[in-house]
Write a protein that holds these residues in place. Structure first.
Motif, PDB file in Angstrom:
ATOM      1  N   GLU A  27      17.513 -62.309 -17.452  1.00 54.36           N
ATOM      2  CA  GLU A  27      17.857 -63.781 -17.866  1.00 54.36           C
ATOM      3  C   GLU A  27      18.570 -64.139 -16.466  1.00 54.36           C
ATOM      4  OE1 GLU A  27      21.052 -66.416 -19.982  1.00 54.36           O
ATOM      5  OE2 GLU A  27      20.467 -64.600 -20.878  1.00 54.36           O
ATOM      6  N   PRO A  28      18.040 -65.304 -15.899  1.00 53.76           N
ATOM      7  CA  PRO A  28      18.541 -66.026 -14.691  1.00 53.76           C
ATOM      8  C   PRO A  28      20.238 -66.046 -14.972  1.00 53.76           C
ATOM      9  CG  PRO A  28      16.621 -67.149 -15.386  1.00 53.76           C
ATOM     10  CD  PRO A  28      16.834 -66.046 -16.203  1.00 53.76           C
ATOM     11  N   ASP A  29      20.772 -66.070 -14.032  1.00 52.40           N
ATOM     12  CA  ASP A  29      22.349 -66.200 -13.872  1.00 52.40           C
ATOM     13  C   ASP A  29      22.855 -67.517 -13.488  1.00 52.40           C
ATOM     14  OD1 ASP A  29      24.893 -65.715 -13.679  1.00 52.40           O
ATOM     15  OD2 ASP A  29      24.747 -63.920 -12.913  1.00 52.40           O
ATOM     16  N   GLU A  30      23.125 -68.185 -14.419  1.00 56.09           N
ATOM     17  CA  GLU A  30      23.680 -69.675 -14.034  1.00 56.09           C
ATOM     18  C   GLU A  30      24.884 -69.795 -13.045  1.00 56.09           C
ATOM     19  OE1 GLU A  30      26.951 -71.219 -17.207  1.00 56.09           O
ATOM     20  OE2 GLU A  30      25.098 -70.557 -18.197  1.00 56.09           O
ATOM     21  N   ASP A  71       9.617 -61.734  -8.223  1.00 58.41           N
ATOM     22  CA  ASP A  71       9.298 -62.927  -7.989  1.00 58.41           C
ATOM     23  C   ASP A  71       8.441 -63.615  -9.408  1.00 58.41           C
ATOM     24  OD1 ASP A  71      10.334 -63.189  -5.533  1.00 58.41           O
ATOM     25  OD2 ASP A  71       8.496 -62.629  -4.546  1.00 58.41           O
ATOM     26  N   GLN A  72       8.304 -62.533 -10.278  1.00 57.61           N
ATOM     27  CA  GLN A  72       7.802 -63.186 -11.611  1.00 57.61           C
ATOM     28  C   GLN A  72       8.668 -63.671 -12.580  1.00 57.61           C
ATOM     29  OE1 GLN A  72       5.402 -60.273 -14.049  1.00 57.61           O
ATOM     30  NE2 GLN A  72       3.809 -61.496 -13.952  1.00 57.61           N
ATOM     31  N   GLU A  97      20.379 -68.720  -5.937  1.00 55.05           N
ATOM     32  CA  GLU A  97      19.364 -67.890  -6.552  1.00 55.05           C
ATOM     33  C   GLU A  97      18.602 -68.772  -7.621  1.00 55.05           C
ATOM     34  OE1 GLU A  97      19.956 -64.090  -9.210  1.00 55.05           O
ATOM     35  OE2 GLU A  97      20.101 -63.576  -7.268  1.00 55.05           O
ATOM     36  N   LEU A  98      19.545 -69.491  -8.426  1.00 53.76           N
ATOM     37  CA  LEU A  98      18.833 -70.231  -9.530  1.00 53.76           C
ATOM     38  C   LEU A  98      18.050 -71.360  -9.219  1.00 53.76           C
ATOM     39  CD1 LEU A  98      18.992 -70.244 -12.783  1.00 53.76           C
ATOM     40  CD2 LEU A  98      20.791 -71.826 -12.608  1.00 53.76           C
ATOM     41  N   ILE A  99      18.444 -72.118  -8.024  1.00 54.57           N
ATOM     42  CA  ILE A  99      17.608 -73.009  -7.308  1.00 54.57           C
ATOM     43  C   ILE A  99      16.348 -72.789  -7.086  1.00 54.57           C
ATOM     44  CG2 ILE A  99      17.415 -74.687  -5.631  1.00 54.57           C
ATOM     45  CD1 ILE A  99      20.488 -74.920  -5.707  1.00 54.57           C
ATOM     46  N   ASN A 100      16.357 -71.372  -6.343  1.00 57.40           N
ATOM     47  CA  ASN A 100      15.007 -70.666  -5.954  1.00 57.40           C
ATOM     48  C   ASN A 100      14.182 -70.427  -7.255  1.00 57.40           C
ATOM     49  OD1 ASN A 100      15.496 -71.000  -3.150  1.00 57.40           O
ATOM     50  ND2 ASN A 100      16.552 -69.145  -3.200  1.00 57.40           N
ATOM     51  N   GLN A 101      14.878 -69.976  -8.142  1.00 55.08           N
ATOM     52  CA  GLN A 101      14.099 -69.473  -9.395  1.00 55.08           C
ATOM     53  C   GLN A 101      13.485 -70.786 -10.132  1.00 55.08           C
ATOM     54  OE1 GLN A 101      17.196 -67.398 -11.282  1.00 55.08           O
ATOM     55  NE2 GLN A 101      16.546 -65.361 -10.385  1.00 55.08           N
ATOM     56  N   PHE A 102      14.460 -71.906 -10.037  1.00 52.88           N
ATOM     57  CA  PHE A 102      13.621 -73.139 -10.813  1.00 52.88           C
ATOM     58  C   PHE A 102      12.209 -73.416 -10.079  1.00 52.88           C
ATOM     59  CE2 PHE A 102      16.869 -73.451 -13.865  1.00 52.88           C
ATOM     60  CZ  PHE A 102      16.449 -74.417 -14.573  1.00 52.88           C
ATOM     61  N   GLU A 103      12.088 -73.350  -8.637  1.00 51.36           N
ATOM     62  CA  GLU A 103      10.877 -73.581  -8.149  1.00 51.36           C
ATOM     63  C   GLU A 103       9.911 -72.871  -8.657  1.00 51.36           C
ATOM     64  OE1 GLU A 103       8.586 -73.324  -3.835  1.00 51.36           O
ATOM     65  OE2 GLU A 103      10.636 -73.495  -4.049  1.00 51.36           O
ATOM     66  N   ASN A 104       9.980 -71.275  -9.176  1.00 49.91           N
ATOM     67  CA  ASN A 104       8.773 -70.374  -9.741  1.00 49.91           C
ATOM     68  C   ASN A 104       8.808 -70.912 -11.211  1.00 49.91           C
ATOM     69  OD1 ASN A 104       8.601 -68.913  -7.619  1.00 49.91           O
ATOM     70  ND2 ASN A 104      10.228 -67.479  -8.232  1.00 49.91           N
ATOM     71  N   LEU A 105       9.936 -71.676 -11.652  1.00 45.35           N
ATOM     72  CA  LEU A 105       9.945 -71.991 -13.141  1.00 45.35           C
ATOM     73  C   LEU A 105       9.214 -73.384 -13.347  1.00 45.35           C
ATOM     74  CD1 LEU A 105      10.864 -71.917 -16.195  1.00 45.35           C
ATOM     75  CD2 LEU A 105      12.697 -73.029 -15.646  1.00 45.35           C
ATOM     76  N   GLY A 106       9.124 -74.235 -12.442  1.00 48.91           N
ATOM     77  CA  GLY A 106       8.247 -75.271 -12.264  1.00 48.91           C
ATOM     78  C   GLY A 106       6.658 -75.013 -12.244  1.00 48.91           C
ATOM     79  N   GLU A 107       6.515 -73.952 -11.590  1.00 51.63           N
ATOM     80  CA  GLU A 107       5.210 -73.861 -11.370  1.00 51.63           C
ATOM     81  C   GLU A 107       4.597 -73.113 -12.555  1.00 51.63           C
ATOM     82  OE1 GLU A 107       2.210 -71.164  -8.064  1.00 51.63           O
ATOM     83  OE2 GLU A 107       4.406 -71.385  -7.890  1.00 51.63           O
ATOM     84  N   VAL A 108       5.463 -72.188 -13.284  1.00 47.62           N
ATOM     85  CA  VAL A 108       4.850 -71.445 -14.465  1.00 47.62           C
ATOM     86  C   VAL A 108       4.728 -72.564 -15.469  1.00 47.62           C
ATOM     87  CG1 VAL A 108       5.827 -69.984 -16.435  1.00 47.62           C
ATOM     88  CG2 VAL A 108       5.975 -69.146 -14.025  1.00 47.62           C
ATOM     89  N   THR A 109       5.893 -73.511 -15.617  1.00 50.88           N
ATOM     90  CA  THR A 109       5.789 -74.612 -16.848  1.00 50.88           C
ATOM     91  C   THR A 109       4.650 -75.386 -16.546  1.00 50.88           C
ATOM     92  OG1 THR A 109       8.445 -74.670 -16.720  1.00 50.88           O
ATOM     93  CG2 THR A 109       7.004 -76.429 -17.707  1.00 50.88           C
ATOM     94  N   ALA A 110       4.218 -75.692 -15.469  1.00 43.97           N
ATOM     95  CA  ALA A 110       2.826 -76.459 -15.095  1.00 43.97           C
ATOM     96  C   ALA A 110       1.871 -75.599 -15.510  1.00 43.97           C
ATOM     97  CB  ALA A 110       2.923 -76.928 -13.516  1.00 43.97           C
ATOM     98  N   GLN A 111       1.565 -74.508 -15.213  1.00 42.24           N
ATOM     99  CA  GLN A 111       0.606 -73.548 -15.705  1.00 42.24           C
ATOM    100  C   GLN A 111       0.583 -73.749 -17.273  1.00 42.24           C
ATOM    101  OE1 GLN A 111       1.664 -69.904 -13.767  1.00 42.24           O
ATOM    102  NE2 GLN A 111       0.508 -70.366 -12.128  1.00 42.24           N
ATOM    103  N   LEU A 112       1.640 -73.503 -17.875  1.00 39.56           N
ATOM    104  CA  LEU A 112       1.639 -73.738 -19.453  1.00 39.56           C
ATOM    105  C   LEU A 112       1.206 -74.926 -19.757  1.00 39.56           C
ATOM    106  CD1 LEU A 112       2.743 -71.953 -21.971  1.00 39.56           C
ATOM    107  CD2 LEU A 112       4.932 -73.257 -21.597  1.00 39.56           C
TER     108      LEU A 112
END
Length: 339
Positions: A127-130, A236-237, A135-150
């Motif tokens: 789980e991402p660490d708040e 990175d996943q 680190e979380l800011i970088n992960q949110f870029e990946n999350l944005g991409e994942v969410t858009a794919q969804l």
């Protein structure tokens, strides 16, 4: 809830543990030697199932009675299979039991309640660490991409998915008079002054969403609970888990849910910017959508106040009245910006 009508969440959890012990016996993929460990108790009870000989891992979910029907759970699992089969996203897959079905019914002795168990594949990640801001800011870029794919997958299959038997996460079902979870007005720490403030916020949200609309490119089948606890980061996943609350809602509500319980963190604007950067790699965001992001964050915050006030578990107990109190600043800032 029959046996779940207990004095505390700890008593209720004992019942879930007993159901899980019975449930593992219905899956040929599991041996008699498997070990069960509770990893999360929120809406449902989720267990890590490990075979000590092979070290093979699975996830067993015991659904909370009377929250979703069997047909609704089946729709959730069909969507998971669709995502797995025709998108690049990493999601857990359900595993069939001895009845050749993905959902098993368990009944305990002297308990008329029916409990549903579902076994899933295990996905690696943490789980991402708040507390790790950069680190979380970088992960949110990946999350944005994942969410858009969804969301792309949802839009491409709009006509098929709209027939699925899932609840709707619109204003009425989140903040209306008869919401799916509970009324935020009945949350913890709701003083007369706070209630008056949040009422103005709620009415503002309603008005803005009526203008925003539910067009096909803005409203469809969404995860609806992309909070940090439902994300697994492995290098990175990002894998997405727990589709239990998936339903029909605004696509941008998924961003609001990603900020669950951390909406008041000072780095949230940076998270949003990073999320949008990743999202735009897959889907465009109109100026109207960007403008409305605070509305979806605020709507989720009020929804979580209702969750904290209506749930009996360790998380809700820890958040308590302070979660409502800390919402005051967010509510005032929202009204200053959006009214």
């Amino acid at each position: 809830m029959s046996n779940l009508q207990a004095e505390s969440w700890k008593d209720a959890l004992k019942v879930f543990n007993e159901v899980a012990a019975h449930g593992i016996n219905t899956y040929p993929a599991l041996t008699q030697e498997v070990e069960i460990k509770l990893i999360n108790y929120s809406e449902n009870a989720t267990y890590l199932v490990t075979d000590p000989k092979t070290e093979m891992k699975h996830i067993l979910r015991v659904s909370r009675p009377n929250y979703h029907t069997k047909v609704e759970i089946e729709s959730e699992l069909k969507w998971l299979k669709s995502i797995h089969d025709s998108s690049p996203l990493s999601v857990p897959m359900p595993i069939k039991g001895r009845n050749n079905e993905y959902i098993h019914s368990v009944r305990l002795k002297n308990d008329p309640q029916e409990y549903y168990c579902t076994l899933f594949t295990y996905l690696e990640g943490k789980e991402p660490d708040e507390s790790k801001e950069s680190e979380l800011i970088n992960q949110f870029e990946n999350l944005g991409e994942v969410t858009a794919q969804l969301h792309e997958h949802s839009i491409l299959n709009h006509n098929t998915f709209k027939r699925k038997n899932r609840l709707t996460w619109d204003y009425e079902n989140i903040l209306g008079d008869r919401p799916k979870w509970a009324r935020w007005q009945d949350g913890k720490g709701i003083t007369p002054e706070r209630k008056e403030l949040f009422e103005v916020v709620s009415k503002t949200i309603k008005s803005r969403l009526e203008t925003f609309g539910k067009t096909r490119d803005r409203f469809g089948l969404i995860h609806a609970d992309l909070r940090l606890a439902n994300l697994l980061v492995d290098k990175d996943q990002i894998s997405v888990i727990d589709f239990d609350d998936c339903g029909f809602g605004w696509y941008l509500f998924d961003l609001g849910t990603s900020l669950s319980f951390i909406e008041d963190k000072l780095y949230v604007p940076d998270l949003v910017e990073s999320w949008m950067k990743g999202y735009r790699k897959v889907r465009a965001l109109t100026p109207e959508e960007v403008e409305e992001i605070p509305t979806f964050i605020m709507m989720r915050r009020l929804q979580l106040i209702s969750w904290v006030g209506s749930r009996d578990n360790e998380t809700a107990e820890a958040l308590g009245e302070k979660y409502s109190e800390d919402t005051d600043r967010l509510a005032i800032e929202y009204l200053q910006t959006m009214r």
